[in-house]
Scaffold this active site. Structure first.
Site, PDB file in Angstrom:
ATOM      1  N   LYS A  79      78.618  25.079 -92.257  1.00  0.00           N
ATOM      2  CA  LYS A  79      77.791  25.913 -91.163  1.00  0.00           C
ATOM      3  C   LYS A  79      76.559  26.380 -91.686  1.00  0.00           C
ATOM      4  CE  LYS A  79      78.569  26.911 -87.526  1.00  0.00           C
ATOM      5  NZ  LYS A  79      79.733  27.916 -87.023  1.00  0.00           N
TER       6      LYS A  79
ATOM      7  N   HIS B 214      66.238  23.776 -65.617  1.00  0.00           N
ATOM      8  CA  HIS B 214      67.628  23.981 -65.495  1.00  0.00           C
ATOM      9  C   HIS B 214      68.329  23.565 -66.876  1.00  0.00           C
ATOM     10  CE1 HIS B 214      66.942  24.028 -60.975  1.00  0.00           C
ATOM     11  NE2 HIS B 214      66.206  23.075 -61.480  1.00  0.00           N
TER      12      HIS B 214
ATOM     13  N   GLU C 121      69.776  34.760 -83.298  1.00  0.00           N
ATOM     14  CA  GLU C 121      70.781  35.407 -82.412  1.00  0.00           C
ATOM     15  C   GLU C 121      70.667  37.077 -82.473  1.00  0.00           C
ATOM     16  OE1 GLU C 121      74.791  33.420 -83.426  1.00  0.00           O
ATOM     17  OE2 GLU C 121      73.594  33.011 -85.015  1.00  0.00           O
TER      18      GLU C 121
ATOM     19  N   SER D 196      78.981  30.298 -93.345  1.00  0.00           N
ATOM     20  CA  SER D 196      80.115  30.740 -92.691  1.00  0.00           C
ATOM     21  C   SER D 196      81.176  30.945 -93.810  1.00  0.00           C
ATOM     22  CB  SER D 196      80.825  29.844 -91.605  1.00  0.00           C
ATOM     23  OG  SER D 196      82.280  30.029 -91.731  1.00  0.00           O
TER      24      SER D 196
END
Ligand code: ARG
Length: 460
Positions: free
Chosen positions: A285, A158, A292, A279
């Site tokens: 970043k 979980h 992704e 970024s």
């Protein structure tokens, strides 16, 4: 005036431009030119051997086709959107090169069996490529598991901290899933490795062709015997798209973990600058874009599977033009899965595993609670009761904001008189891992053995 189509005998008028544009598949199926020419060469050879055309005609056709292959390769021949499909393009070029004899190539053959042949030939290269991609990711996983064989990390269910496990155990779990995908590919290869050529349009042909000869020439294991089946079926493609979907699903789970683990909150991994991006506005970043994108590309591959299933649904036998739509999902599933495997292997090899950080997470958490319950069980308490008592101890630790290992003995004894000093030994995660007895568990000895066994298999 427009040139008549190769099939144009019974037509008075040429096809309308809009219909020509709508129905042309050349932009996609030109990718199959090598397979198409290979198939045609085998077919032409068979026509010569069986005496359906003369030896000399067969030789002319074959050298014409070989020349076309060289010309496509060199760029001297170019596909253009006025062509209907790869099969007609090559036949047209052949006739331009060798004259009327070119028109004999299509004897006893149809584009219906030809296209199924081209696809199967293409997949016979694509499937081993995908399998090699899987092997590569598995090799990287094995290297990482070996490097970190004794590193402990929090295991999750979980996505909540559950029990300590070895990082190597976790990595090997991914490896084993991929190994089964490789088996699935092998399986699917067996059913793809059958030649449909010689089915002609679907009913077979009265020319004395030799299907087995063509199958042998092209290295097929067997024939798709039933000629109606041979041109109608696309399940080999659907099967591959489903295996690709499973592979992508597995890669997406690995990718997702890399995304989570690379967050500041986890800090379990650091990916190199070579596989991350920045970024344009937030200077701090460092984004895990490759992971992704693997996660995102799953949608394309699932899409390909659903596309193929839907295209084929309820189609009456035998060939229907709907089936031309199978190229786009076929190429997309194969290319996307191949590229994602390549990216995953590279990204993993560019990832540093912060095992100190993982260890801290284990020590600071409550992952050893199950050990306390097992300890009490060994001292004679029924497991359910031990579970309950341990729950109370965890609540106590939470209330005081301390780790389980830092609760003083006196407080522990207030929960159960069975607890002695030796409990603290049981709270050492490495010890708990070494104590695991069941096969396939997170015991370092077992993982070492598993790594060695997989190493042996991989190098075979
Ligand atoms: N371009 C077609 C396809 O990919 C080839 C077969 C066409 N056959 C036909 N009878 N129109 O499916």
């Amino acid at each position: 005036m427009k040139e008549k189509a190769l099939w144009g005998g019974r037509f008075q008028e040429a096809i309308a431009d809009v219909a020509q544009r709508f129905s042309s598949s050349i932009a996609l199926d030109s990718k199959l030119w090598r397979e198409d020419i290979r198939g045609s060469i085998a077919h032409a050879r068979m026509l010569g051997v069986t005496g359906i055309i003369s030896k000399d005609e067969s030789a002319q056709i074959i050298s014409g086709l070989e020349e076309i292959a060289r010309d496509i390769e060199s760029g001297a021949l170019k596909f253009d959107n006025s062509m209907e499909d790869i099969h007609l393009a090559i036949e047209t070029w052949l006739t331009q090169k060798i004259g009327v004899t070119g028109g004999k190539l299509h004897t006893g053959r149809s584009r219906n069996d030809q296209v199924a042949l081209d696809e199967r030939l293409y997949l016979k290269t694509a499937i081993p490529d995908l399998a090699a991609g899987i092997t590569h990711v598995m090799d990287v996983l094995l290297d990482l598991a070996e490097q970190h064989v004794d590193a402990v990390m929090p295991g999750y269910t979980h996505l909540q901290q559950a029990q300590p496990v070895l990082l190597s155990h976790h990595l090997m779990a991914h490896l084993e899933m991929l190994a089964r995908d490789r088996e699935r590919l092998d399986d699917c290869f067996g059913r793809t490795d059958r030649s449909p050529l010689g089915a002609a349009a679907f009913a077979g042909t009265s020319h004395p062709i030799d299907r087995q000869f063509v199958a042998d020439e092209l290295g097929f294991d067997a024939l798709v015997e039933n000629s109606i089946d041979a041109v109608s079926d696309r399940a080999y493609l659907i099967e591959l798209a489903s295996v690709c979907s499973i592979i992508m699903m597995h890669l997406s789970r690995m990718a997702e973990e890399l995304v989570i683990w690379s967050s500041k909150e986890f800090g379990f991994v650091t990916m190199s600058d070579r596989v991350t991006t920045g970024s344009s506005i937030m200077p701090q970043k460092k984004n895990p874009d490759m992971a992704e994108l693997i996660r995102g590309k799953v949608g394309r591959v699932y899409g390909a599977l659903v596309n193929l299933l839907t295209t084929m649904k309820a189609l009456p036998l035998a060939y229907n033009r709907d089936m031309q739509e199978d190229k786009q999902p076929m190429f997309d599933a194969v290319d996307t899965t191949r590229d994602s495997l390549e990216m995953m292997a590279f990204m993993l090899s560019e990832t540093q595993f912060n095992t100190d950080r993982m260890r801290e997470a284990v020590m600071g958490g409550e992952l050893m609670a199950t050990e306390i319950a097992d300890y009490l069980t060994r001292k004679g308490l029924p497991f359910r009761e031990a579970h309950h008592v341990t729950g109370k101890i965890v609540a106590h630790a939470n209330e005081h904001g301390i780790s389980l290992a830092s609760i003083p003995l006196a407080s522990l004894k207030s929960f159960s008189s069975l607890i002695e000093e030796d409990l603290y030994d049981f709270l050492d995660p490495m010890r708990s891992l070494r104590e695991k007895k069941s096969a396939g568990s997170t015991n370092p000895m077992m993982i070492r053995a598993a790594i060695a066994a997989w190493r042996g298999q991989q190098s075979n």
